[in-house]
Design a protein around this motif. Structure first.
Motif, short mmCIF file in Angstrom:
data_model
loop_
_atom_site.label_atom_id
_atom_site.label_comp_id
_atom_site.label_asym_id
_atom_site.label_seq_id
_atom_site.Cartn_x
_atom_site.Cartn_y
_atom_site.Cartn_z
N ILE A 44 0.08 -1.99 -0.72
CA ILE A 44 1.42 -2.55 -0.82
C ILE A 44 2.25 -2.02 0.33
O ILE A 44 2.27 -0.81 0.59
N TYR A 45 2.92 -2.91 1.03
CA TYR A 45 3.71 -2.54 2.21
C TYR A 45 5.17 -2.96 2.00
O TYR A 45 5.44 -4.13 1.71
N PHE A 46 6.05 -2.01 2.16
CA PHE A 46 7.48 -2.33 2.11
C PHE A 46 7.96 -2.70 3.50
O PHE A 46 7.60 -2.03 4.48
N VAL A 47 8.76 -3.76 3.58
CA VAL A 47 9.31 -4.21 4.85
C VAL A 47 10.84 -4.19 4.74
O VAL A 47 11.44 -5.15 4.24
N PRO A 48 11.49 -3.10 5.17
CA PRO A 48 12.95 -3.11 5.19
C PRO A 48 13.44 -4.16 6.19
O PRO A 48 12.77 -4.48 7.17
N ALA A 49 14.60 -4.70 5.93
CA ALA A 49 15.18 -5.70 6.83
C ALA A 49 16.70 -5.63 6.72
O ALA A 49 17.24 -5.30 5.66
#
Length: 564
Positions: free
Chosen positions: A277-282
């Motif tokens: 699982i990869y979190f992608v802040p934006a």
């Protein structure tokens, strides 16, 4: 890129709901306590209800509360199961591939019609192309890297949240970046709009009723999110929980749904089918914000402390939405969505092939974070809570790095600093009363803005902030002019106004709102730090200062006064 898992969501919807119900009920040790908690909070929420349906619901909760003590264990468990199932089905999303295809075709013409209606006449052939939006809505970040990661893992997109426009803008960003659609939680109040409701209901949105505060509902939401992540559905959370009232970036998050990722990852390991699982802040960055006036007024008011859902802001009035979108389309680069570097659920950096690396750059196995001393994968809520706090800190740090500053933010920060200098008292509310009392010569304002921008260039090189392309390269005068143009003609009162003697600082509330975007960086006056968090250390910028009616003030004296 293969077809995203969400395209098969409807085939598995029922089993997802049943799994949510099974887990929530089996994990509930004391049904009496959980049901009492739900009955108490719901009765309290509905105590002033007048609508017949609400009155009926309130009486049902009161009846349940009175009868719980007489129920046996089996009957309480059945009532818990029934209630959990009712809530889970109400939450559950839906995805219609045909509506998704339709929305991809409709998004450009709908947004373009709002932004530039004359294109219907001049260039009708371009209406169905996303290219028409690209000069106004910019998408940045390590997009190719994220594309590779979502092929073999599950992405959790966690953007900042400023406006009800964010969902539309971020949906466009995913499409423009060639990234898959995601499930996402949307406030149930947004489903009252029949057009929005149709698209959200068919595009993977699950309903979040923010009026419900009891623990059972929170557990259902978190479990639903966990099941989706386990099964590989890419997700979108706004971890701030609601729109930023102050205009600042989030520095403290609501971690309930975010925390579901650690459990979901551990469960994939337990089944022998590890799925990373990869979190992608934006960050979603606007030159002007649709609801700025209502949000900052709400932030500043005592009533705003208890007002969680705003239903009467600018986004609910079509004429204000129309004026806002027209203003954005008048100015290039007026919206920037920047994807940050992906991180794993434990806050570690992730490389191009999906491997995790700690703060020293050493490769680490994320599975090791959820194993006990004997090397066995375990589910441990207390452990996961700590990991989630650290993840939240990593996301907030990414928000600061990837904030894209624009001319309105910098001009507002410089202008608000001027108001602080002439304010008879240093407290915030005295400064906010300095309405239309100061006009700054254009060349002085431009000089101060250029100085701040130059300092920000240094900060950008150090990875502390991002500059919009126009801000990075324009002169101080051009930056001020762009900000003046942006502020004019949309907000009901002007933040600043050009006059023969210079730029008048008209609306301190709006200037405060826009300067707050840079508060966490020490570039704006940080009066919005969360409770228990120290304000950001002010960045030292020493512009030429002219005190209204009192002649020049030395830079040192100005800095000393501003720090008071």
């Amino acid at each position: 890129m293969g077809q995203a898992p969400i395209f098969g969501f409807n085939d598995h919807r029922e089993e997802i709901v049943r799994e949510v119900v099974r887990r929530v009920v089996s994990a509930t040790r004391d049904p009496l306590h959980v049901l009492n908690d739900a009955a108490y909070h719901e009765t309290k929420r509905l105590e002033t209800a007048r609508r017949p349906d609400d009155v009926k619901e309130r009486e049902e909760w009161r009846t349940l509360a009175r009868s719980l003590g007489r129920m046996g264990d089996g009957e309480r468990k059945q009532r818990l199961t029934d209630l959990t199932e009712r809530y889970a089905w109400d939450v559950a999303g839906n995805f219609n591939p045909r509506v998704y295809t339709l929305s991809k075709r409709l998004l450009p013409p709908i947004v373009t019609a709002l932004l530039q209606p004359t294109m219907f006449v001049r260039k009708p052939g371009e209406l169905l192309s996303l290219d028409v939006l690209r000069s106004h809505v910019t998408v940045q970040g390590p997009i190719q890297k994220i594309q590779r990661l979502v092929e073999n893992g599950t992405a959790v997109f966690v953007p900042t949240h400023l406006s009800n426009f964010d969902s539309i803008v971020f949906g466009y960003a995913l499409e423009a970046a060639g990234l898959p659609p995601a499930t996402y939680g949307a406030g149930k109040n947004l489903f009252t709009n029949p057009v929005l409701s149709f698209f959200m209901h068919n595009l993977g949105a699950y309903r979040v009723d923010r009026r419900l505060r009891h623990n059972l509902y929170k557990d259902i939401l978190k479990t639903y999110s966990c099941v989706l992540l386990e099964q590989g559905y890419h997700s979108l959370f706004f971890p701030g929980g609601t729109r930023s009232r102050s205009g600042g970036i989030e520095r403290r998050l609501k971690l309930g749904l975010v925390g579901s990722a650690v459990e979901a990852y551990a469960r994939t390991l337990l089944t022998g089918k590890e799925r990373r699982i990869y979190f992608v802040p934006a960050t979603i960055n606007y030159l002007i914000t649709l609801e700025a006036e209502t949000l900052i007024a709400d932030y500043l008011s005592e009533a705003g402390k208890g007002r969680f859902i705003i239903e009467d802001d600018e986004s609910s009035r079509f004429e204000r939405l129309f004026a806002f979108t027209r203003k954005l389309f008048d100015m290039r680069g007026s919206v920037v969505i920047r994807f940050g570097e992906p991180i794993d659920p434990f806050g570690n950096a992730v490389d191009d092939v999906g491997d995790s690396h700690d703060s020293r750059g050493r490769r680490v196995d994320p599975a090791s974070y959820v194993k006990d001393r004997n090397g066995n994968v375990t589910l441990d809520a207390a452990r996961d809570t700590q990991y989630t706090r650290e993840l939240g800190d990593a996301i907030c740090a990414a928000y600061a790095r990837d904030t894209v500053a624009m001319s309105t933010h910098v001009t507002a920060a410089v202008a608000f600093a001027r108001l602080r200098q002439i304010s008879p008292a240093p407290d915030l509310f005295t400064v906010l009363r300095q309405r239309d009392v100061l006009t700054v010569p254009r060349d002085e304002l431009a000089s101060d803005v250029a100085m701040m921008r130059d300092k920000m260039r240094q900060m950008e090189s150090a990875g502390q902030v991002r500059l919009g392309d126009l801000l990075r390269n324009a002169s101080g005068g051009d930056i001020v002019e762009r900000a003046v143009r942006a502020f004019a003609g949309y907000h009901t009162t002007r933040a600043v106004e050009p006059r023969s003697t210079g730029i008048a600082l008209c609306d301190p509330n709006l200037l405060f709102y826009y300067q707050n975007r840079l508060a966490a960086h020490g570039l704006g006056w940080d009066q919005i730090a969360p409770p228990g968090m120290l304000p950001a250390v002010p960045v030292q910028i020493r512009p030429t200062v002219v005190n209204a009616g009192q002649g020049p003030v030395s830079a040192e004296a100005s800095t000393e006064r501003s720090a008071s």
